[in-house]
Design a protein around this motif. Structure first.
Motif, mmCIF file in Angstrom:
data_model
loop_
_atom_site.group_PDB
_atom_site.id
_atom_site.type_symbol
_atom_site.label_atom_id
_atom_site.label_comp_id
_atom_site.label_asym_id
_atom_site.label_seq_id
_atom_site.Cartn_x
_atom_site.Cartn_y
_atom_site.Cartn_z
ATOM 1 N N ARG A 31 0.833 -1.204 0.000
ATOM 2 C CA ARG A 31 0.000 0.000 0.000
ATOM 3 C C ARG A 31 0.872 1.260 0.000
ATOM 4 O O ARG A 31 0.599 2.228 -0.711
ATOM 5 N N ASP A 32 1.956 1.250 0.800
ATOM 6 C CA ASP A 32 2.833 2.419 0.862
ATOM 7 C C ASP A 32 3.571 2.625 -0.453
ATOM 8 O O ASP A 32 3.774 3.762 -0.900
ATOM 9 N N LEU A 33 3.984 1.549 -1.079
ATOM 10 C CA LEU A 33 4.645 1.665 -2.378
ATOM 11 C C LEU A 33 3.683 2.212 -3.431
ATOM 12 O O LEU A 33 4.053 3.056 -4.262
ATOM 13 N N ASP A 34 2.436 1.736 -3.390
ATOM 14 C CA ASP A 34 1.422 2.282 -4.303
ATOM 15 C C ASP A 34 1.179 3.758 -4.022
ATOM 16 O O ASP A 34 0.993 4.567 -4.946
ATOM 17 N N ALA A 35 1.179 4.117 -2.738
ATOM 18 C CA ALA A 35 0.927 5.515 -2.361
ATOM 19 C C ALA A 35 2.023 6.433 -2.877
ATOM 20 O O ALA A 35 1.769 7.585 -3.247
ATOM 21 N N LEU A 36 3.271 5.938 -2.909
ATOM 22 C CA LEU A 36 4.358 6.742 -3.465
ATOM 23 C C LEU A 36 4.087 7.062 -4.925
ATOM 24 O O LEU A 36 4.294 8.196 -5.385
ATOM 25 N N ALA A 37 3.622 6.064 -5.670
ATOM 26 C CA ALA A 37 3.335 6.281 -7.082
ATOM 27 C C ALA A 37 2.194 7.274 -7.255
ATOM 28 O O ALA A 37 2.254 8.168 -8.110
#
Length: 311
Positions: A31-37
């Protein structure tokens, strides 16, 4: 932030590696990696064996430009042992793991190098108790939304009002909410807040508002209200340090007189109380005005002489 720094450090990571390093679940890591994008950070995922997440073109964030001294300063401010909440400690633990290895030891040492002890000497009771509505009010300040506030004043009367929270200040053992209201700028002690219900309405924030400047004005106004009386006196040079210890911010030091003494102004609540504070300082201080304080000092001196002057 820790995820991004970790990604920059490793160049390519998997969700499992992020989860293991930052002590979160793989679901949270993804989720955090997606949020960075979504936030515009140029990260992309590669599927299949040997896949993972990478930064496009080796993109970097300014945070990676932290110097060693800046990293120490960050953790020194953020991590005083007795003041850090469990959430703060967890965030610092995750962030320090994402720092360059050469910074880690110093950052960890800085986070545990100071303790904030807000108890007064002679008191075994920890006075710095977090008010129960502090989290909701901090969240409202950060999100910039109005709050329906229940408040119990000094007389015990409870009122309801809608406020525009602008900031929160911790002063000694107390926490204060600075906000705009229909009646203008107001300050509320958070331990007297009986309810705090955030709304969806945006805060009306004054142009060029600065919390530190605003609080300084509020504190000065409170100090003036608490000590409305100003007395004039002259002090022997070797007594100035004694006055600073005794009166702190209530003392203003002026220039020298012709006989070598120093002019001072001391603020207090009323003439009688201020005379009582000054009575033990007669070896250094001579009050020149107002006359009422001089009269109280004379009366105190007479009582002391009668009681302790011997037969």
């Amino acid at each position: 932030m820790a995820t991004l720094l970790f990604l920059q450090q490793r160049e390519q990571v998997t969700a499992a590696e992020v989860a293991r390093e930052l002590e979160v679940s793989e679901r949270t890591a993804r989720r955090d990696l997606d949020a960075l994008a979504v936030a515009g950070v140029p990260v992309y995922s590669m599927q299949g064996r040997g896949g993972g997440w990478r930064l496009v073109g080796g993109a970097r964030t300014d945070l990676s430009g932290l110097t060693a001294s800046e990293a120490r300063a960050l953790f020194l401010v953020a991590g005083p042992a007795s003041a850090a909440t469990p959430a703060v400690k967890a965030a610092l633990r995750k962030l320090v793991r994402a720092l360059p290895e050469t910074f880690r030891d110093d950052a960890e040492a800085a986070s545990s190098s100071s303790v904030v002890d807000v108890r007064r000497w002679g008191s075994s009771r920890a006075e710095h108790v977090l008010p129960r509505h502090l989290d909701e009010l901090q969240d409202a300040v950060i999100r910039g939304v109005q709050v329906r506030l229940g408040y119990v004043d000094r007389a015990g009367t409870e009122t309801q009002r809608t406020v525009h929270p602008l900031g929160i200040v911790s002063k000694g053992p107390s926490w204060y909410l600075v906000c705009d209201t229909e009646a203008g700028r107001r300050t509320f002690r958070i331990d007297r807040v009986s309810s705090a219900r955030p709304t969806d309405d945006p805060v009306r924030r004054p142009d060029h508002f600065d919390l530190a400047d605003s609080w300084r004005e509020i504190a000065d106004e409170v100090d003036r209200a608490r000590t409305p009386l100003a007395i004039q006196a002259v002090c022997a040079p070797d007594g100035i340090d004694v006055l600073r210890i005794a009166f702190g911010g209530r003392l203003e030091v002026g220039g020298s007189t012709t006989d070598g003494r120093i002019e001072v102004v001391i603020r207090g609540r009323d003439e009688r109380m201020l005379a009582g504070e000054l009575a033990g300082l007669v070896d250094w201080v001579e009050v020149t005005g107002p006359q009422g304080v001089r009269d109280h000092l004379a009366s105190i001196g007479q009582v002391l002489a009668e009681r302790y002057g011997g037969p």
